[in-house]
Write a protein that holds these residues in place. Structure first.
Motif, mmCIF file in Angstrom:
data_model
loop_
_atom_site.group_PDB
_atom_site.id
_atom_site.type_symbol
_atom_site.label_atom_id
_atom_site.label_comp_id
_atom_site.label_asym_id
_atom_site.label_seq_id
_atom_site.Cartn_x
_atom_site.Cartn_y
_atom_site.Cartn_z
ATOM 1 N N GLN A 64 46.208 41.105 49.656
ATOM 2 C CA GLN A 64 47.014 40.535 48.568
ATOM 3 C C GLN A 64 46.296 40.667 47.228
ATOM 4 O O GLN A 64 46.877 41.144 46.256
ATOM 5 C CB GLN A 64 47.309 39.057 48.843
ATOM 6 C CG GLN A 64 48.284 38.803 49.956
ATOM 7 C CD GLN A 64 49.706 38.796 49.449
ATOM 8 O OE1 GLN A 64 49.970 38.394 48.331
ATOM 9 N NE2 GLN A 64 50.610 39.253 50.282
ATOM 10 N N VAL A 65 45.049 40.240 47.186
ATOM 11 C CA VAL A 65 44.303 40.277 45.924
ATOM 12 C C VAL A 65 44.094 41.719 45.464
ATOM 13 O O VAL A 65 44.355 42.060 44.301
ATOM 14 C CB VAL A 65 42.956 39.532 46.065
ATOM 15 C CG1 VAL A 65 42.069 39.768 44.863
ATOM 16 C CG2 VAL A 65 43.191 38.050 46.268
ATOM 17 N N GLY A 66 43.654 42.579 46.367
ATOM 18 C CA GLY A 66 43.384 43.962 46.004
ATOM 19 C C GLY A 66 44.618 44.708 45.528
ATOM 20 O O GLY A 66 44.587 45.388 44.488
ATOM 21 N N LEU A 67 45.710 44.577 46.255
ATOM 22 C CA LEU A 67 46.933 45.289 45.871
ATOM 23 C C LEU A 67 47.551 44.724 44.599
ATOM 24 O O LEU A 67 48.119 45.467 43.796
ATOM 25 C CB LEU A 67 47.939 45.272 47.029
ATOM 26 C CG LEU A 67 47.523 46.094 48.252
ATOM 27 C CD1 LEU A 67 48.517 45.894 49.385
ATOM 28 C CD2 LEU A 67 47.383 47.564 47.905
ATOM 29 N N HIS A 68 47.438 43.415 44.387
ATOM 30 C CA HIS A 68 47.939 42.844 43.135
ATOM 31 C C HIS A 68 47.098 43.301 41.937
ATOM 32 O O HIS A 68 47.637 43.542 40.858
ATOM 33 C CB HIS A 68 47.995 41.317 43.215
ATOM 34 C CG HIS A 68 49.235 40.809 43.860
ATOM 35 N ND1 HIS A 68 49.293 40.504 45.189
ATOM 36 C CD2 HIS A 68 50.471 40.566 43.354
ATOM 37 C CE1 HIS A 68 50.502 40.089 45.484
ATOM 38 N NE2 HIS A 68 51.242 40.127 44.388
ATOM 39 N N ILE A 69 45.796 43.422 42.136
ATOM 40 C CA ILE A 69 44.943 43.930 41.057
ATOM 41 C C ILE A 69 45.307 45.377 40.732
ATOM 42 O O ILE A 69 45.432 45.750 39.557
ATOM 43 C CB ILE A 69 43.451 43.785 41.429
ATOM 44 C CG1 ILE A 69 43.039 42.313 41.380
ATOM 45 C CG2 ILE A 69 42.572 44.620 40.503
ATOM 46 C CD1 ILE A 69 41.648 42.049 41.907
ATOM 47 N N SER B 80 59.761 46.415 38.674
ATOM 48 C CA SER B 80 58.998 45.432 37.909
ATOM 49 C C SER B 80 57.780 44.944 38.705
ATOM 50 O O SER B 80 57.694 45.130 39.920
ATOM 51 C CB SER B 80 59.886 44.234 37.548
ATOM 52 O OG SER B 80 60.166 43.474 38.700
ATOM 53 N N PHE B 81 56.861 44.315 37.994
ATOM 54 C CA PHE B 81 55.660 43.793 38.632
ATOM 55 C C PHE B 81 56.016 42.729 39.667
ATOM 56 O O PHE B 81 55.393 42.661 40.729
ATOM 57 C CB PHE B 81 54.717 43.213 37.578
ATOM 58 C CG PHE B 81 53.472 42.617 38.169
ATOM 59 C CD1 PHE B 81 52.451 43.423 38.629
ATOM 60 C CD2 PHE B 81 53.331 41.239 38.287
ATOM 61 C CE1 PHE B 81 51.306 42.887 39.191
ATOM 62 C CE2 PHE B 81 52.190 40.692 38.839
ATOM 63 C CZ PHE B 81 51.176 41.521 39.290
ATOM 64 N N ARG B 82 57.005 41.899 39.393
ATOM 65 C CA ARG B 82 57.390 40.837 40.335
ATOM 66 C C ARG B 82 57.977 41.437 41.616
ATOM 67 O O ARG B 82 57.743 40.932 42.710
ATOM 68 C CB ARG B 82 58.405 39.886 39.694
ATOM 69 C CG ARG B 82 58.017 39.282 38.355
ATOM 70 C CD ARG B 82 56.903 38.294 38.433
ATOM 71 N NE ARG B 82 56.573 37.556 37.246
ATOM 72 C CZ ARG B 82 56.067 38.020 36.117
ATOM 73 N NH1 ARG B 82 55.915 39.287 35.925
ATOM 74 N NH2 ARG B 82 55.703 37.220 35.145
#
Length: 146
Positions: free
Chosen positions: A53-58, A2-4
């Motif tokens: 964090q931002v890049g990998l979450h995007i 899952s995304f989480r």
């Protein structure tokens, strides 16, 4: 996955990479603890953590946009609450150790550190360990199906 759960893995890996490099450089003597280079390397580690964090979450959200937009169900809310409880207790114990360490005046003398610097490095290390504990607890609970 899952995304989480991907988010927990992203947090674990990015924190390990950035602050592992920072504390590794300190422990190996590549940078001096009370120098501006240590300060700048710490800032670089924080900026790199944010970018990772931002890049990998995007990227994770773009790979599966429907999963990223779904609201948390009861299981995911429970996992988040439990994992943050684990992180809270790790932070609590770590801060108690940090406060106790500030009252031992000779603790940093062997390393050439002022007691204030010992407090700073221990406090930052405790925050890193607590965030790792949260991520690990989330991964375990997602894998276990809690």
């Amino acid at each position: 996955m899952s995304f989480r759960e991907k988010s927990a893995w992203i947090t674990l890996i990015s924190v390990l990479l950035t602050f592992g490099a920072y504390y590794g450089a300190l422990l190996l003597g590549l940078i001096q603890p009370q120098s501006m280079s240590a300060f700048h390397f710490g800032l670089i580690a924080i900026i790199a953590l944010i970018i990772l964090q931002v890049g990998l979450h995007i990227i994770a959200a773009l790979l599966n946009p429907t999963d990223a937009r779904t609201p948390r169900d009861e299981r995911e809310k429970l996992i988040q609450a439990r994992s943050h409880t684990v992180g809270y207790y790790v932070m609590l114990v770590g801060m108690m150790v940090t406060v106790l360490a500030t009252h031992i005046p000779s603790l940093g003398e062997d390393l050439g550190l002022h007691s204030f610097m010992v407090t700073v490095y221990l406090g930052a290390g405790v925050m890193v360990i607590a965030s790792l504990a949260v991520a690990i607890a989330q991964i375990i609970m997602f894998r276990r199906g809690a």
